[in-house]
Design a protein around this motif. Structure first.
Motif, PDB file in Angstrom:
ATOM      1  N   GLY A 219       9.544  16.158  37.499  1.00 49.95           N
ATOM      2  CA  GLY A 219      10.226  15.285  36.558  1.00 49.95           C
ATOM      3  C   GLY A 219       9.802  15.379  35.389  1.00 49.95           C
ATOM      4  O   GLY A 219      10.624  15.132  34.353  1.00 49.95           O
ATOM      5  N   GLN A 220       8.424  15.246  35.163  1.00 50.09           N
ATOM      6  CA  GLN A 220       7.951  15.133  33.658  1.00 50.09           C
ATOM      7  C   GLN A 220       6.929  16.202  33.289  1.00 50.09           C
ATOM      8  O   GLN A 220       5.655  16.168  33.466  1.00 50.09           O
ATOM      9  CB  GLN A 220       6.992  13.701  33.481  1.00 50.09           C
ATOM     10  CG  GLN A 220       7.974  12.579  34.077  1.00 50.09           C
ATOM     11  CD  GLN A 220       9.032  12.327  32.979  1.00 50.09           C
ATOM     12  OE1 GLN A 220       8.748  12.616  31.806  1.00 50.09           O
ATOM     13  NE2 GLN A 220      10.213  11.817  33.159  1.00 50.09           N
ATOM     14  N   SER A 226      12.445  20.190  32.862  1.00 48.36           N
ATOM     15  CA  SER A 226      12.077  19.685  34.227  1.00 48.36           C
ATOM     16  C   SER A 226      12.820  20.377  35.185  1.00 48.36           C
ATOM     17  O   SER A 226      13.718  21.376  34.643  1.00 48.36           O
ATOM     18  CB  SER A 226      12.720  18.136  34.161  1.00 48.36           C
ATOM     19  OG  SER A 226      13.908  18.126  34.267  1.00 48.36           O
ATOM     20  N   GLY A 227      12.396  20.329  36.346  1.00 48.61           N
ATOM     21  CA  GLY A 227      12.664  21.072  37.585  1.00 48.61           C
ATOM     22  C   GLY A 227      12.123  22.539  37.796  1.00 48.61           C
ATOM     23  O   GLY A 227      12.525  23.282  38.560  1.00 48.61           O
ATOM     24  N   SER A 258      14.331  17.450  39.637  1.00 46.59           N
ATOM     25  CA  SER A 258      13.203  16.587  39.402  1.00 46.59           C
ATOM     26  C   SER A 258      12.587  15.888  40.229  1.00 46.59           C
ATOM     27  O   SER A 258      11.494  15.232  39.934  1.00 46.59           O
ATOM     28  CB  SER A 258      13.643  15.468  38.327  1.00 46.59           C
ATOM     29  OG  SER A 258      14.681  14.628  38.933  1.00 46.59           O
ATOM     30  N   SER A 259      12.857  16.247  41.583  1.00 49.10           N
ATOM     31  CA  SER A 259      11.917  15.592  42.709  1.00 49.10           C
ATOM     32  C   SER A 259      12.180  16.712  43.836  1.00 49.10           C
ATOM     33  O   SER A 259      13.062  17.355  43.972  1.00 49.10           O
ATOM     34  CB  SER A 259      12.630  14.439  43.254  1.00 49.10           C
ATOM     35  OG  SER A 259      11.930  13.671  44.460  1.00 49.10           O
ATOM     36  N   SER A 384      12.557   7.977  31.581  1.00 49.73           N
ATOM     37  CA  SER A 384      12.019   9.353  32.131  1.00 49.73           C
ATOM     38  C   SER A 384      13.419  10.375  31.972  1.00 49.73           C
ATOM     39  O   SER A 384      13.262  11.455  31.631  1.00 49.73           O
ATOM     40  CB  SER A 384      12.061   9.159  33.609  1.00 49.73           C
ATOM     41  OG  SER A 384      12.996   8.833  34.283  1.00 49.73           O
ATOM     42  N   ASN A 385      14.588   9.884  32.170  1.00 50.20           N
ATOM     43  CA  ASN A 385      15.941  10.742  31.991  1.00 50.20           C
ATOM     44  C   ASN A 385      15.891  11.091  30.493  1.00 50.20           C
ATOM     45  O   ASN A 385      16.477  12.334  30.270  1.00 50.20           O
ATOM     46  CB  ASN A 385      17.017  10.255  32.699  1.00 50.20           C
ATOM     47  CG  ASN A 385      17.400   8.785  31.838  1.00 50.20           C
ATOM     48  OD1 ASN A 385      16.609   8.037  31.435  1.00 50.20           O
ATOM     49  ND2 ASN A 385      18.686   8.867  31.516  1.00 50.20           N
ATOM     50  N   ARG A 388      13.536  13.916  29.940  1.00 42.50           N
ATOM     51  CA  ARG A 388      13.902  15.161  30.340  1.00 42.50           C
ATOM     52  C   ARG A 388      14.705  15.838  29.413  1.00 42.50           C
ATOM     53  O   ARG A 388      14.840  17.159  29.160  1.00 42.50           O
ATOM     54  CB  ARG A 388      14.407  15.011  31.807  1.00 42.50           C
ATOM     55  CG  ARG A 388      13.321  14.697  32.957  1.00 42.50           C
ATOM     56  CD  ARG A 388      13.630  15.080  34.280  1.00 42.50           C
ATOM     57  NE  ARG A 388      14.752  13.766  34.647  1.00 42.50           N
ATOM     58  CZ  ARG A 388      14.197  12.734  35.168  1.00 42.50           C
ATOM     59  NH1 ARG A 388      13.160  12.652  35.404  1.00 42.50           N
ATOM     60  NH2 ARG A 388      15.153  11.840  35.282  1.00 42.50           N
ATOM     61  N   VAL A 510      19.313  19.936  37.325  1.00 42.90           N
ATOM     62  CA  VAL A 510      18.895  19.478  36.157  1.00 42.90           C
ATOM     63  C   VAL A 510      20.188  20.083  35.310  1.00 42.90           C
ATOM     64  O   VAL A 510      20.384  21.192  35.346  1.00 42.90           O
ATOM     65  CB  VAL A 510      17.512  20.207  35.581  1.00 42.90           C
ATOM     66  CG1 VAL A 510      17.265  20.040  34.138  1.00 42.90           C
ATOM     67  CG2 VAL A 510      16.601  20.050  36.574  1.00 42.90           C
TER      68      VAL A 510
END
Length: 560
Positions: A219-220, A226-227, A258-259, A384-385, A388, A510
């Motif tokens: 995610g970060q 990301s991804g 992202s997870s 966080s979004n 990204r 993503v």
């Protein structure tokens, strides 16, 4: 060449729980790690017997040893300045050799000032000005300066010609564990892992030419959108947030989300394939997810067990315990997703079977006293979004010209034409009917990947039925699909020479930042791929999620 004072490698206790301020804890940790880096990678070593008597350098390999100043002892033989160079052989078949600094001066008539000036002159001759500037203050008349140079002889060349003896003068698998530091940084969300990693990397770069960085946080991410999971070699300091230093890592795998909660096994297999590419010749910093409960905790246990960690830095904040202290003793009884504690028989024998042997490591537990630590930022662009999205914008900024001038929107770039039969297309994050895959991929972010097997279609699109674990060289926007001519239109900053290796386009969860599509200038009428005429209330309008990480009863019972 790396140069260090003669202090011996820092002897770390098994566990260090530091209770001072966070800054003091960080400095203490970094200084300890730097000492370990110096002890392992040395071409020129300085030793100060008055302050640290009988300091030794223990090494494995082969080299040509020259004593440039002072006196040293090897295997009982004393070598002084002015003597000839001697070859040293320290193969893995025997105990490693040690070079010991002797305290008494070979020339008693020489004054301390003259000796100090002579030693500094020698250091200036063999090291760069930047390195000398940092270390000349540590050189004294009682120092010993030695030079270790590469050694190549008919014997070593002959032995190296046999496959079974290629690693004779290298590190064995057991000794590699005691080589360069393998530093894992973990903790819950928003405790400062990324900031700590950048500070640690920059400090290590003051003392070594490069630092490896293994990205385990989908995610970060630090160097990619990301991804992705990646292994990067860092040679320049990191003086800004991630979106300011987006670059192509040496090795990368496209995961697509992202997870990792929907497919834990693919996540771990991807990390294992990256870890096998780490050469163990430079220090490595491993960044982990902020998911430290339940399955996230089990994944963290797996990573520590599988990757031969030497140092664990566990960051925490607040009064609530998000994750238990990861001491080596605690880990021995913890269940991972793929690894489990060794089973002890009635006689106390280890019946762990194929499970990896647990390596002891040093734990640094750092509790942040910063007000607001552990909570997400509330200012604009701190979510966080948004982070990204900034990383993706930073990546696609590489399309812009380095020369000053107007910014070109995405639709102004000439796309590459890719035949349908030349690449396979797959969706990583959800189940999509084969007839709808190209609709899904159109105007989407795709990972540019390289399958091991050759892709060959008969004019029609090649679709993947399973998500592969394969190298990724970058990202692109699938701008359009021409079914009549059998072409994909791809916009990407990846160089054409690298694109020739790509034979797979992977689509994940993503997505492109909305501003990249809605903020394009120079468009007459409605911008392409943007519509307000859509309803998620319709059956089938949303994505169908498939959870592949169903827990086994034993793992549910042991999840923390």
């Amino acid at each position: 060449n790396v140069m260090t004072s003669g202090s011996s490698p820092t002897e770390f206790p098994k566990t260090q729980t530091l209770q001072t301020s966070a800054q003091a804890q960080v400095l203490s940790l970094i200084n300890g790690i730097i000492n370990l880096v110096h002890a392992v990678w040395i071409k020129v070593i300085l030793s100060h017997p008055d302050l640290f008597p009988l300091q030794t350098l223990c090494f494995r390999g082969k080299c040509l040893l020259s004593c440039l100043y002072g006196r040293v002892e090897v295997h009982g033989f004393t070598l002084e300045e002015g003597q000839q160079s001697y070859p040293l052989f320290s193969p893995s078949s025997h105990c490693p050799l040690t070079v010991t600094a002797l305290g008494d001066s070979p020339n008693p008539s020489k004054t301390k000032k003259a000796g100090r000036l002579e030693a500094k002159a020698i250091v200036r001759k063999y090291l760069s000005a930047e390195t000398c500037k940092r270390l000349l203050s540590e050189v004294d008349s009682d120092s010993c300066v030695i030079l270790l140079e590469p050694l190549d002889t008919p014997l070593t060349r002959f032995l190296n010609s046999f496959p079974d003896l290629k690693e004779l003068f290298g590190l064995s698998s057991v000794e590699e564990l005691d080589g360069c530091p393998v530093i894992l940084v973990c903790g819950a969300k928003n405790v400062g892992k990324s900031t700590f990693n950048r500070h640690l990397i920059n400090t290590l770069l003051n003392h070594t030419a490069s630092v490896e960085y293994l990205e385990c946080d989908l995610g970060q991410t630090e160097f990619t959108p990301s991804g992705c999971l990646s292994l990067s070699t860092v040679r320049e300091p990191l003086l800004g947030p991630p979106f300011t230093h987006q670059c192509a890592p040496e090795h990368m795998i496209f995961y697509g989300q992202s997870s990792c909660e929907t497919d834990l096994d693919r996540y771990l297999e991807s990390l294992k394939s990256l870890w096998r590419l780490y050469n163990r010749e430079t220090p490595i910093v491993i960044n982990t997810m902020g998911w430290v409960k339940g399955f996230g905790f089990q994944l963290l246990v797996d990573i520590i067990r599988l990757f031969s960690i030497s140092h664990v830095v566990q960051l925490s904040s607040g009064d609530k315990v998000m994750c238990p202290q990861l001491t080596p003793e605690f880990l021995r009884s913890s269940h991972g997703w793929q690894t489990h504690p060794p089973v002890q028989s009635a006689l106390g024998e280890d019946n762990s079977g194929t499970h990896p042997a647990q390596r002891s490591y040093t734990l640094f537990s750092i509790h942040s006293e910063f007000e607001g630590a552990g909570r997400p930022g509330e200012m604009r662009h701190q979510r966080s979004n948004e982070q990204r999205d900034l990383a993706l914008l930073g990546y696609f900024s590489q399309l812009q010209s380095p020369e000053p001038g107007p910014v070109r929107p995405l639709h102004c770039f000439t796309p590459y034409q890719v035949p349908h039969s030349a690449v396979a297309v797959g969706v990583t994050h959800c189940e999509v009917a084969p007839t709808h895959v190209l609709y899904t991929a159109n105007a989407s972010l795709v990972g540019l990947c390289c399958l091991n097997e050759k892709v060959s279609g008969r004019g029609s699109p090649v679709l993947l039925s399973q998500t592969p674990v394969c190298p990724c060289v970058g990202f692109g926007v699938l701008r359009g699909v021409d079914m009549a001519r059998g072409l994909y239109f791809l916009v990407t900053p990846v160089a054409p020479s690298v694109l020739r290796q790509v034979n797979c386009l992977l689509l994940g969860a993503v997505t492109l930042p909305n501003t990249l599509l809605t903020g394009q200038t120079g468009i007459l009428g409605e911008p392409p791929y943007v519509t307000m005429d859509y309803s998620f209330e319709l059956t089938g309008a949303g994505k169908l999620h498939v959870f592949k990480g169903l827990a086994r009863p034993g793992q549910m019972k042991n999840a923390k």
